[in-house]
Design a protein around this motif. Sequence first.
Motif, short mmCIF file in Angstrom:
data_model
loop_
_atom_site.label_atom_id
_atom_site.label_comp_id
_atom_site.label_asym_id
_atom_site.label_seq_id
_atom_site.Cartn_x
_atom_site.Cartn_y
_atom_site.Cartn_z
N THR A 1 8.54 3.42 102.45
CA THR A 1 7.42 1.93 102.28
C THR A 1 6.64 2.63 101.01
N LYS A 2 6.06 4.23 101.50
CA LYS A 2 5.81 3.95 99.73
C LYS A 2 6.29 4.56 98.35
N TYR A 3 7.88 4.39 98.76
CA TYR A 3 8.71 5.03 97.21
C TYR A 3 8.62 3.13 97.03
N LEU A 4 8.80 2.58 97.81
CA LEU A 4 9.17 0.72 97.71
C LEU A 4 7.84 0.75 96.30
N ASP A 5 7.02 0.59 97.33
CA ASP A 5 5.92 0.79 96.11
C ASP A 5 5.47 1.56 94.65
N SER A 6 5.94 2.66 94.63
CA SER A 6 6.16 2.60 93.35
C SER A 6 7.36 2.34 92.09
N LEU A 7 7.98 1.53 93.02
CA LEU A 7 9.34 1.28 91.98
C LEU A 7 8.67 0.14 91.70
N PRO A 8 9.10 0.12 89.96
CA PRO A 8 9.03 -1.47 89.33
C PRO A 8 9.27 -2.81 89.54
N GLU B 1 21.51 -3.16 91.83
CA GLU B 1 21.05 -1.80 90.84
C GLU B 1 20.00 -1.18 91.56
N VAL B 2 19.72 -1.43 92.27
CA VAL B 2 17.91 -1.20 93.56
C VAL B 2 18.67 -0.63 94.49
N THR B 3 19.54 -1.36 94.69
CA THR B 3 19.85 -0.93 95.87
C THR B 3 20.72 0.51 95.63
N ASP B 4 21.40 0.50 94.86
CA ASP B 4 22.52 1.86 93.99
C ASP B 4 21.17 2.98 94.10
N HIS B 5 19.58 2.45 93.02
CA HIS B 5 18.90 3.52 93.04
C HIS B 5 18.64 4.66 94.25
N LEU B 6 18.57 3.39 95.79
CA LEU B 6 17.35 4.31 96.86
C LEU B 6 18.57 4.98 97.43
N GLU B 7 20.68 4.43 97.32
CA GLU B 7 21.02 5.67 98.64
C GLU B 7 21.13 6.53 97.56
N GLU B 8 21.16 6.70 96.16
CA GLU B 8 21.03 7.98 95.59
C GLU B 8 19.28 9.05 95.68
N SER B 9 18.17 8.16 95.97
CA SER B 9 17.64 8.65 96.31
C SER B 9 17.38 9.45 97.40
N ALA B 10 16.56 10.01 97.23
CA ALA B 10 15.93 11.16 98.53
C ALA B 10 16.04 10.91 99.85
N PHE B 11 15.89 9.23 100.21
CA PHE B 11 16.04 8.82 100.77
C PHE B 11 17.39 8.36 101.58
N GLY B 12 18.00 8.24 100.43
CA GLY B 12 19.69 7.68 100.70
C GLY B 12 20.42 8.31 102.11
N ASN B 13 19.58 9.19 102.94
CA ASN B 13 20.27 9.19 104.07
C ASN B 13 19.32 8.81 105.35
N LEU B 14 18.29 7.87 105.30
CA LEU B 14 17.80 7.70 106.37
C LEU B 14 17.85 6.78 106.79
N ALA B 15 18.35 5.52 105.80
CA ALA B 15 18.42 3.87 106.71
C ALA B 15 19.79 3.38 105.77
N LYS B 16 20.42 2.05 106.44
CA LYS B 16 21.41 1.77 105.25
C LYS B 16 20.60 0.34 104.06
N TYR B 17 21.44 0.25 103.38
CA TYR B 17 20.72 -0.26 101.73
C TYR B 17 21.49 -0.88 101.56
N GLN B 18 21.06 -2.51 101.61
CA GLN B 18 21.97 -3.66 101.44
C GLN B 18 21.43 -4.62 99.94
N THR B 19 22.84 -5.31 99.56
CA THR B 19 21.56 -6.80 99.15
C THR B 19 22.06 -7.66 99.51
N TRP B 20 21.16 -8.76 99.57
CA TRP B 20 21.48 -9.85 100.27
C TRP B 20 22.89 -10.52 101.15
N GLU B 21 23.29 -10.63 99.86
CA GLU B 21 25.12 -10.77 99.99
C GLU B 21 25.43 -9.63 100.79
#
Length: 417
Positions: A83-90, A249-269
């Motif tokens: 969540t702290k990382y989400l706060d930093s994403l524009p 793009e945001v989902t792909d960015h999060l998956e490639e970040s240091a947090f990518g292996n901590l959760a499952k990231y999905q678009t709404w679709e």
Amino acid sequence: MIKNSLRVGFFLGARQIYRASIWTNILIIAVMVLTFLNLVFVSGILLGLVEGSSQGIKASYSGEMIIKPLENKNYIQQTPRITKYLDSLPEVENYTVRYLSGGKVEANYRSKSNPYDKSDSLSTTIAGIDPKQESNATQLDDNLVAGEFLDRSDVNSVLIGSRLLAEYSRVQEPGLTLLDNVNVGDKVRINIDDFSKEYKVKGIVKSKVELVSNRIFMIDSELRKILNRSDYGANEIAINLYPDASAVEVTDHLEESAFGNLAKYQTWEESQGSFFKDIQLTFGILGNVIGSIGLAVATITIFIVIYINAITRRKFIGILKGIGVYPEAIEISYVFQSLFYSVSGTAIGSFILFKFLVPFFDRNPIDFPFSNGILAVSFESTLIRILVLICATFLAGYFPAKLITKQNTLDTILDRN
């Protein structure tokens, strides 16, 4: 020859349209307008029913993307860091963090006349939320139909989904247990594993999204305490992005970040799976089948109009051929007439569709039981239907003219069969 045939054909076609009865022209164009709207409108409503449900889930539950636990984990690992990382994403506009647990809710347990009588009880999902976050991200407070929304101090109060209550159920399904006689201000008892506590119903949430109206909502700190989740491990993080941001793009960015292996990231679709796409495909086929009936009617109508026109002018056509007018020019004249009717009809129909019908249904969606139905049409799909309609009317104008022009010139002049 081709250039002269085109010029003469357009001249003859325009002359026949100009000299025709204005009411005849209006009637034929009206048929084309209604045919076009039938082609687009029926499939648009069917697709809009599904699209409205999908968009409802996006708006009220998942946001434009959602974070969930990995398959082998009970909750999202290192939630505070994410969540702290989400706060930093524009790209991120807002988000809401939810804590979930299965549990049972009981009602009317105080009014049992016999201690062995069974009270109203059912299993459901308990969601711990930050009221301000949830209100900003999904406007949950707008779905209140009774009572008041939660605030941070309401640790002994809950919101209850309308699908859990008999009073708000239109038809009670066989075997489905619902809570009876539960209203704002009443007490319900929530059981989670060995924990049991009584809570006051502060409000009732009614939504066409089952994931919302089948839940009970309480303050997140209360549920974390019950679950002994001191590490703030959440079960869902629904995220809204700014209009110019891409969920993919945001989902792909999060998956490639240091947090990518901590959760499952999905678009709404992605979070909705293939269900809505399969239903949309089915309804699209159904809409095309229904629309094709109207297309066939319009094609036959144009064929009959052109054929009767050509038959009544058979002698005139023979004279034109006798003085040297190419048969192709005569055929072009009738094709031009049919194209005039189809282009005029689709142009007027498109104006009505995008200027009036689409905005109207956006402002006044159809109240289906499980979604707010809209008119789902796109420029690309509409253009395809316009081309199909024009091609059909082109053939409907060409073939009757061809039947007349291929006859013997002398027979047509003398009006002989």
